[in-house]
Design an enzyme around this catalytic site. Sequence first.
Site, short mmCIF file in Angstrom:
data_model
loop_
_atom_site.label_atom_id
_atom_site.label_comp_id
_atom_site.label_asym_id
_atom_site.label_seq_id
_atom_site.Cartn_x
_atom_site.Cartn_y
_atom_site.Cartn_z
CD GLU A 64 23.14 -40.43 13.64
OE1 GLU A 64 22.54 -41.35 14.31
OE2 GLU A 64 23.10 -39.98 12.64
CG HIS A 133 18.96 -30.89 9.58
ND1 HIS A 133 17.84 -31.63 9.87
CD2 HIS A 133 19.72 -31.94 8.85
CE1 HIS A 133 17.77 -32.70 9.44
NE2 HIS A 133 18.79 -33.16 8.97
C1 LIG Z 1 19.93 -39.26 13.48
C2 LIG Z 1 20.27 -38.90 11.79
N1 LIG Z 1 21.24 -39.10 11.30
C3 LIG Z 1 21.65 -38.69 10.17
C4 LIG Z 1 20.82 -37.69 9.07
C5 LIG Z 1 21.06 -37.14 8.16
N2 LIG Z 1 20.55 -37.95 6.92
C6 LIG Z 1 19.37 -37.76 6.71
S1 LIG Z 1 18.48 -38.62 5.66
C7 LIG Z 1 19.67 -39.66 5.66
C8 LIG Z 1 19.60 -40.87 4.99
C9 LIG Z 1 18.46 -41.78 5.37
O1 LIG Z 1 18.48 -42.96 4.53
P1 LIG Z 1 16.97 -43.84 4.80
O2 LIG Z 1 16.65 -43.93 5.89
O3 LIG Z 1 17.19 -44.87 4.01
O4 LIG Z 1 15.96 -42.78 4.10
P2 LIG Z 1 15.89 -42.51 2.22
O5 LIG Z 1 16.49 -40.92 2.45
O6 LIG Z 1 16.68 -43.32 1.76
O7 LIG Z 1 14.45 -42.12 2.32
C10 LIG Z 1 20.96 -39.17 6.36
C11 LIG Z 1 22.18 -39.90 6.56
C12 LIG Z 1 19.54 -37.63 9.97
N3 LIG Z 1 19.01 -36.46 9.48
N4 LIG Z 1 19.23 -37.77 11.06
#
Ligand SMILES: Cc1ncc(C[n+]2csc(CCOP(=O)(O)OP(=O)(O)O)c2C)c(N)n1
Lengths: 332, 341
Positions: A64, A133
């Site tokens: 971000e 959130h």
């Molecule tokens: C700072 C932030 N940016 C975006 C999100 C929205 N978000 C939640 S989980 C996710 C994907 C995360 O991917 P990863 O780290 O690979 O974990 P996975 O979901 O695959 O276990 C996103 C974009 C968030 N919760 N926090």
Amino acid sequence: MDVAVRELSYSQAIQEAMAIAMEADERVILMGEDIGVYGGAFQVTGDLVERFGPDRVMDTPISELGGAGVAVGAAVTGLRPIFEFQFSDFATLGMEQIVNQAAKMRFMLGGEVSVPVVMRFPAGSGTGAAAQHSQSLEAWLAHVPGLKVIQPATPHDVKGMLLAAVADPDPVMIFEHKLLYKMKGPVPEGHYTVPIGKAEVRREGRDLTIVATSIMVHKALEAAETLAGEGIDIEVIDLRTIRPIDRETVIASVKKTSRLLCVYEAVKTLGIGAEISAMIAESEAFDYLDAPIVRLGGAETPIPYNPELEKAAVPQVPGIIAAARDLAKGVR
Amino acid sequence: MATAKKAAEQSNLPFAYTRYSHEQLKDVLRKMYLIRRFEEGAEDSYMRGLIHGTMHLSIGQEASAMGICMPLTDEDQITSTHRGHGHSIAKGADVKKMFAEFFGKTTGYCKGRGGSMHIADVSKGNLGANGIVAGGIPIAVGAALSAKRLGNGKVVVSFFGDGANNEGAFHESLNMASIWKLPVIFVCENNGYGMSTSTARSTAVANIADRAAAYSMPGVIVDGNNFSEVAEASHAAIERARAGEGPTLIESKTYRYRGHSKSDRNRYRTKEEIEDWMTNRDPIALFETELKEFGVIDDHGIEAIREDVAREIAAGIEYAKEGPMPEISDLARFVYTEEVA
Ligand SMILES: Cc1ncc(C[n+]2csc(CCOP(=O)(O)OP(=O)(O)O)c2C)c(N)n1
Ligand SMILES: [Mg+2]
């Protein structure tokens, strides 16, 4: 010339505005997490990637601070980025670039540059997404000179204000309540703008002014309808922009009704209600007041997960009715 | 156990079979089932409207959580992610209190305030899932700083996903952990995607473990669906941390079967890809095959474990249903530390 008006949802209206802006101007690009094939966490960008391609509908990594900064840098140098934060809560990660850079760059450089960036923030509670959130952080950004901060409450306004934001030479922050995304309303076809910095009187009344923002506009209107049945005639102002605030519309209304209730979802203290109240106290409308100003805002707590607690943490229609009734009848 | 170990060494068995007793290995299988059935139960309750909000299921990633947590003591700590149910159970949480939390009850781990995305069990060293991608990584480094200064011998594991490796917090944290030689293990569970964005599209290096070089720590890649491989890497990293030699980055390559959250149309990956992982690389199936091959358990034993787990899950859901809702008058509790009575 008649313009066709259709029913669109709030998110469709945003998508249409972005498409119109992109059709009209090659410089407009969209950036954000999962806004491409996924269509955005709230399906706001939808299929735009198919229409405009991944070079103009850019999935960013989960970065971000960097992402917001890239949008700022691109805006300064000739592009017109619309940057989507997946949730407004993640503004906290992008804060440096928003507050220190986007907001101040023009000023610090003595007017040599402009920062025509638009940032979109899905905000608010009501989805069971818990404390990280569900926040309403718009007043944080509204505290920063150099930014414009808007909270459109209807599909019509979000389209027009987004198009105004894209045309605006300065950084515009759009807070979109997540519960509004599915709400439908009349939206004209084609290009139009709704001015930033202008409030809208949604309902005229004589007894009491409610100044509300975003989803609270709809709750306030519902409360006003109920109280109309009791003979209480409420004026509802949709503030629409919280920086810069439309002083004239609010002051004129309070001079007319002599009573003011502010309703907003963000934490009650040190927020938009305090600003509106102080603005009235400092203005000629102060002498017209027949009762102390009342604020209804979010509880002094993070948003809880439990659905009943979650509802209790932000103003709801029954609470607005009760507060407005007491204020109109002089009960304190 | 010593004799089992000796025998195993002679026969060139994979790490886990040289290190753990049959009872321990059976318990690992049980917990992997517990994680999977817990998540299926949570998903089902969500469909029935008993749980609101959203949730992120780790079905398919059970071996990773179990392998990493096996060498940890109850005093060691973890920070977890939005996809944290497996970490929580692997670290010793009681599924009853997890269900209760998901149902928003005061009998839940977070008294109904946190839900799935903030599940925690501080008594067992789980400092919490996190709604912020990479949010837990610096917290883990802070916990490791405490452990080092307080000299209590604890190590800390920070779980995060592949998507988190592009947040500044990840890079800043690895650097600090390295310069201060802190007892922390960074565990990247690389399931190929951050929401819809593949690592190929989001990340400039081929392996997340390659990032370790920039922070002068070992970067280890393991098959995250192979319990033994994960456990072996975890043991090595934890020994290193306990010896004061500093952090390790482990990349555990795995896959999530379900969508990212409850609102995912899976448009960014193919059915074939999902099915391939489910049929050919399922961590529980692979582990069962090994356990049978090495004579640890037979089909009857597996069936008994499944039944036992099913009972525990059903009891957990009942417990959750029965618990009380928080009082509205308690809305502002826990915002600040209440006065000590
Ligand atoms: C700072 C932030 N940016 C975006 C999100 C929205 N978000 C939640 S989980 C996710 C994907 C995360 O991917 P990863 O780290 O690979 O974990 P996975 O979901 O695959 O276990 C996103 C974009 C968030 N919760 N926090
Ligand atoms: Mg991932």
